[in-house]
Design a protein around this motif. Structure first.
Motif, PDB file in Angstrom:
ATOM      1  N   GLU A 194       0.829  -1.208   0.000  1.00 37.32           N
ATOM      2  CA  GLU A 194       0.000   0.000   0.000  1.00 37.32           C
ATOM      3  C   GLU A 194       0.864   1.259   0.000  1.00 37.32           C
ATOM      4  OE1 GLU A 194      -3.998  -1.585   2.305  1.00 37.32           O
ATOM      5  OE2 GLU A 194      -2.265  -0.966   3.503  1.00 37.32           O
ATOM      6  N   THR A 195       1.943   1.241   0.762  1.00 37.87           N
ATOM      7  CA  THR A 195       2.863   2.380   0.804  1.00 37.87           C
ATOM      8  C   THR A 195       3.523   2.603  -0.556  1.00 37.87           C
ATOM      9  OG1 THR A 195       3.313   1.958   3.140  1.00 37.87           O
ATOM     10  CG2 THR A 195       4.915   3.310   1.961  1.00 37.87           C
TER      11      THR A 195
ATOM     12  N   GLY B   2       1.638   7.044  -6.702  1.00 35.50           N
ATOM     13  CA  GLY B   2       0.451   7.791  -7.106  1.00 35.50           C
ATOM     14  C   GLY B   2      -0.701   6.905  -7.541  1.00 35.50           C
ATOM     15  N   LEU B   3      -0.699   5.658  -7.087  1.00 35.80           N
ATOM     16  CA  LEU B   3      -1.769   4.723  -7.440  1.00 35.80           C
ATOM     17  C   LEU B   3      -2.651   4.458  -6.221  1.00 35.80           C
ATOM     18  CD1 LEU B   3       0.448   2.262  -9.486  1.00 35.80           C
ATOM     19  CD2 LEU B   3      -1.250   3.837 -10.403  1.00 35.80           C
TER      20      LEU B   3
ATOM     21  N   MET C  71       4.037  -5.443 -12.220  1.00 34.69           N
ATOM     22  CA  MET C  71       3.684  -4.390 -11.268  1.00 34.69           C
ATOM     23  C   MET C  71       4.675  -4.353 -10.097  1.00 34.69           C
ATOM     24  SD  MET C  71       1.552  -2.066 -11.094  1.00 34.69           S
ATOM     25  CE  MET C  71       0.431  -1.077 -10.175  1.00 34.69           C
ATOM     26  N   SER C  72       5.105  -5.528  -9.631  1.00 38.11           N
ATOM     27  CA  SER C  72       6.066  -5.556  -8.521  1.00 38.11           C
ATOM     28  C   SER C  72       7.407  -4.971  -8.942  1.00 38.11           C
ATOM     29  CB  SER C  72       6.236  -6.979  -7.981  1.00 38.11           C
ATOM     30  OG  SER C  72       7.001  -7.771  -8.856  1.00 38.11           O
ATOM     31  N   ILE C  73       7.815  -5.225 -10.178  1.00 40.16           N
ATOM     32  CA  ILE C  73       9.064  -4.641 -10.677  1.00 40.16           C
ATOM     33  C   ILE C  73       8.935  -3.121 -10.726  1.00 40.16           C
ATOM     34  CG2 ILE C  73      10.533  -4.404 -12.726  1.00 40.16           C
ATOM     35  CD1 ILE C  73       9.989  -7.430 -13.239  1.00 40.16           C
ATOM     36  N   TYR C  74       7.803  -2.656 -11.216  1.00 39.37           N
ATOM     37  CA  TYR C  74       7.583  -1.207 -11.294  1.00 39.37           C
ATOM     38  C   TYR C  74       7.567  -0.579  -9.899  1.00 39.37           C
ATOM     39  CZ  TYR C  74       5.241   3.252 -11.754  1.00 39.37           C
ATOM     40  OH  TYR C  74       4.931   4.584 -11.652  1.00 39.37           O
ATOM     41  N   LEU C  75       6.831  -1.160  -8.990  1.00 41.13           N
ATOM     42  CA  LEU C  75       6.682  -0.556  -7.665  1.00 41.13           C
ATOM     43  C   LEU C  75       7.956  -0.628  -6.829  1.00 41.13           C
ATOM     44  CD1 LEU C  75       3.127  -1.788  -6.629  1.00 41.13           C
ATOM     45  CD2 LEU C  75       3.801   0.527  -7.323  1.00 41.13           C
TER      46      LEU C  75
END
Length: 152
Positions: free
Chosen positions: A59-60, A66-67, A105-109
């Motif tokens: 969540e952090t 910005g999502l 998504m995990s790579i991006y975040l």
């Protein structure tokens, strides 16, 4: 007497020929089963960790990117439900697509600011996530194989 390498042709039947032995091991369905066990089976503990540790970190990271934070609940599908379906061979292609998108998504975040860096052991920081993503993509294209509850 065995023929020399100059005389070798694919029709020569050698009892201990390595290529002949390896060609007998060819089993696409078993390979898909092993890939399903590797991708799905090794992803599930990551999802279990989210159950025991919570999804606050995700969540952090989402908030910093910005999502919406509620996207973090997608981890239950991407790291528990879809991998379990992959292991059992149910809706394998769709489940593998979910895992691949989860890893993207995990790579991006988690790694967007350091995509091209190495970890303390000399490995690429995104290698595990990338390995899961590419393996899942292979399952999207190959399907579950015969050794599944529902072949696709």
């Amino acid at each position: 007497m065995y023929p020399s390498t100059d005389e070798f042709s694919p029709n020569v039947n050698l009892p201990l020929d390595a290529m002949n032995f390896l060609s007998r091991l060819h089993n696409d369905d078993l390979a898909k089963l092993l890939l399903r066990f590797a991708i799905g089976g090794l992803m599930i503990p990551h999802g279990i960790h989210k159950i025991t540790d919570g999804i606050g970190r995700i969540e952090t990271m989402l908030a910093k990117a910005g999502l919406p934070e509620f996207f973090a609940h997608g981890v239950w599908v991407g790291e528990l439900i879809a991998p379990a379906l992959i292991v059992f061979g149910v809706k394998t292609r769709a489940s593998a697509a979910v895992v691949a998108l989860t890893m993207l998504m995990s790579i991006y975040l988690a790694f967007r600011d350091r995509l091209m860096t190495l970890n303390q052991f000399g490995g690429w920081v995104i290698e595990l996530n990338l390995l899961f993503m590419v393996g899942a993509m292979a399952l999207v294209f190959s399907g579950s194989g015969r050794y599944a509850f529902k072949e696709d």
